[in-house]
Design an enzyme around this catalytic site. Structure first.
Site, PDB file in Angstrom:
ATOM      1  N   LEU A  66       0.737  -1.355  -0.241  1.00  0.00           N
ATOM      2  CA  LEU A  66       0.052   0.157  -0.192  1.00  0.00           C
ATOM      3  C   LEU A  66       0.791   1.081   0.085  1.00  0.00           C
ATOM      4  CD1 LEU A  66      -2.403  -1.647   2.600  1.00  0.00           C
ATOM      5  CD2 LEU A  66      -2.940  -1.138   0.425  1.00  0.00           C
ATOM      6  N   PRO A  67       0.052   2.287  -0.177  1.00  0.00           N
ATOM      7  CA  PRO A  67       1.119   3.476  -0.700  1.00  0.00           C
ATOM      8  C   PRO A  67       1.464   4.254   0.499  1.00  0.00           C
ATOM      9  CG  PRO A  67      -1.158   4.018  -1.053  1.00  0.00           C
ATOM     10  CD  PRO A  67      -1.133   2.541  -0.683  1.00  0.00           C
ATOM     11  N   THR A  97       6.214   0.370   2.072  1.00  0.00           N
ATOM     12  CA  THR A  97       7.318   0.778   2.871  1.00  0.00           C
ATOM     13  C   THR A  97       6.811   1.738   3.823  1.00  0.00           C
ATOM     14  OG1 THR A  97       8.694   0.823   0.792  1.00  0.00           O
ATOM     15  CG2 THR A  97       9.217   2.567   2.055  1.00  0.00           C
ATOM     16  N   LYS A 170      15.081  -0.493   4.252  1.00  0.00           N
ATOM     17  CA  LYS A 170      14.478  -0.198   2.949  1.00  0.00           C
ATOM     18  C   LYS A 170      14.522   1.315   2.822  1.00  0.00           C
ATOM     19  CE  LYS A 170      12.026  -0.038  -0.474  1.00  0.00           C
ATOM     20  NZ  LYS A 170      10.435  -0.267  -0.804  1.00  0.00           N
ATOM     21  N   LYS A 238       7.752  10.697   0.330  1.00  0.00           N
ATOM     22  CA  LYS A 238       7.483   9.929   1.624  1.00  0.00           C
ATOM     23  C   LYS A 238       8.709   9.119   2.086  1.00  0.00           C
ATOM     24  CE  LYS A 238       5.851   5.950   1.323  1.00  0.00           C
ATOM     25  NZ  LYS A 238       5.101   4.559   1.257  1.00  0.00           N
TER      26      LYS A 238
END
Length: 303
Positions: A66-67, A97, A170, A238
């Site tokens: 998901l974003p 992430t 990540k 983000k």
């Protein structure tokens, strides 16, 4: 395959990951607000569900891609969310992430459910071929339980430590990628303004000590002019925000990341948050008044 999975989040990345699971013989139940994305996976052999809760109840385990942490929390714990459907002892594998604090908090919300964080790195084109890399955080035994599914989606996986560990690495890899992207654009512009052939310059850099994975891949999309990496300016900002937050928390001054974040803020202002992140190089093209184009480069990356 002993484990079945619900998959929620069938965008550029998630759709390819879910498709890899299906190709490798796993039973997959899918849910997404985009009905066309659901239909594409159903055509490959997935089963459609009416909600995230419905998908989780049918499968017993759930994967999300998901974003943002806000969306992940809504899908996990909101009305019709995973926690309404997952059985006690079921597993939630979060492939989005997140920042370290976000995934630790979300894992704590998942009461009665075991959590693995499993963000991936390498790009959408590698996900499409099942060759992307997984970065895993969580219990080692839980990782082994779901390792077959992770390896069906990813060519390599690295267990980094407890929940939160994968988020840190990540964010680090994405921070490096955005720094390398801006640097690659500057290098190509120097070559262009220095009178060099851009295609030959691309290949010379690939064969040099200055090469990077980002140059090998994303520079091709710049030289084509499509910039189509399947990853947006908003997503880049983000992730850079996560990196800068970690730098503050860990006492590490991130001068390069701070400058690159500012450049991406300029890119968003100029082209919009939904523009491909690789389009950040167009800021330099616009500033110099020339483009970076060469024949023979693809509009999209392929294996």
């Amino acid at each position: 395959m002993s484990e079945s999975y619900a998959f929620i989040g069938l965008g550029h990345l998630g759709g390819n990951l879910a498709a890899s699971l299906i190709r490798n013989g796993f039973a997959v139940t899918v849910f997404d607000r985009d009905s066309a994305a659901v239909e594409r996976l159903v055509a490959l052999g997935a089963t459609a569900a009416d909600s995230a809760a419905d998908a989780a109840a049918r499968a017993g385990n759930a994967i999300t891609c998901l974003p943002s942490p806000k969306v992940s929390e809504a899908v996990l714990a909101g009305p019709g969310g995973l926690l309404e459907g997952l059985p006690k002892g079921g597993t939630w594998i979060e492939m989005s992430t997140n920042g370290r604090d976000e995934i630790v908090r979300l894992a704590a919300l998942a009461s009665g459910v075991e959590t693995l964080e499993c963000p991936v790195t390498g790009g959408v084109h590698l996900a499409a071929a099942g060759k992307i890399t997984a970065l895993v955080g969580g219990d080692a035994a839980l990782y082994e339980r779901h390792r077959a599914a992770i390896e069906a989606m990813c060519a390599r996986s690295f267990l980094m430590g407890p929940i939160g560990s994968a988020a840190v690495i990540k964010v680090i890899t994405n921070m490096l990628a955005f720094i390398h992207l801006v640097a690659a654009g500057e290098a190509l512009m120097l070559a262009k303004q220095g009178g060099l052939d851009l295609a030959q310059s691309y290949h010379a850099i690939v064969a040099s000590s200055g090469n990077s994975f980002v140059h090998e891949t994303e520079s091709q999309l710049v030289l084509n002019g499509s910039y189509d990496i399947g990853f947006t300016m908003d997503l880049a900002l983000k992730d850079l925000g996560f990196a800068l937050g970690m730098g503050k928390d860990f006492g590490v001054p991130l001068e390069l990341a701070s400058r690159v974040n500012a450049i991406f803020e300029q890119g968003k202002a100029a082209y919009g948050g939904s523009a491909w992140s690789t389009r950040i190089v167009k800021l330099l093209e616009d500033a110099v008044g020339t483009d970076l184009r060469a024949p023979g480069f693809p509009a999209r990356l392929e294996i």
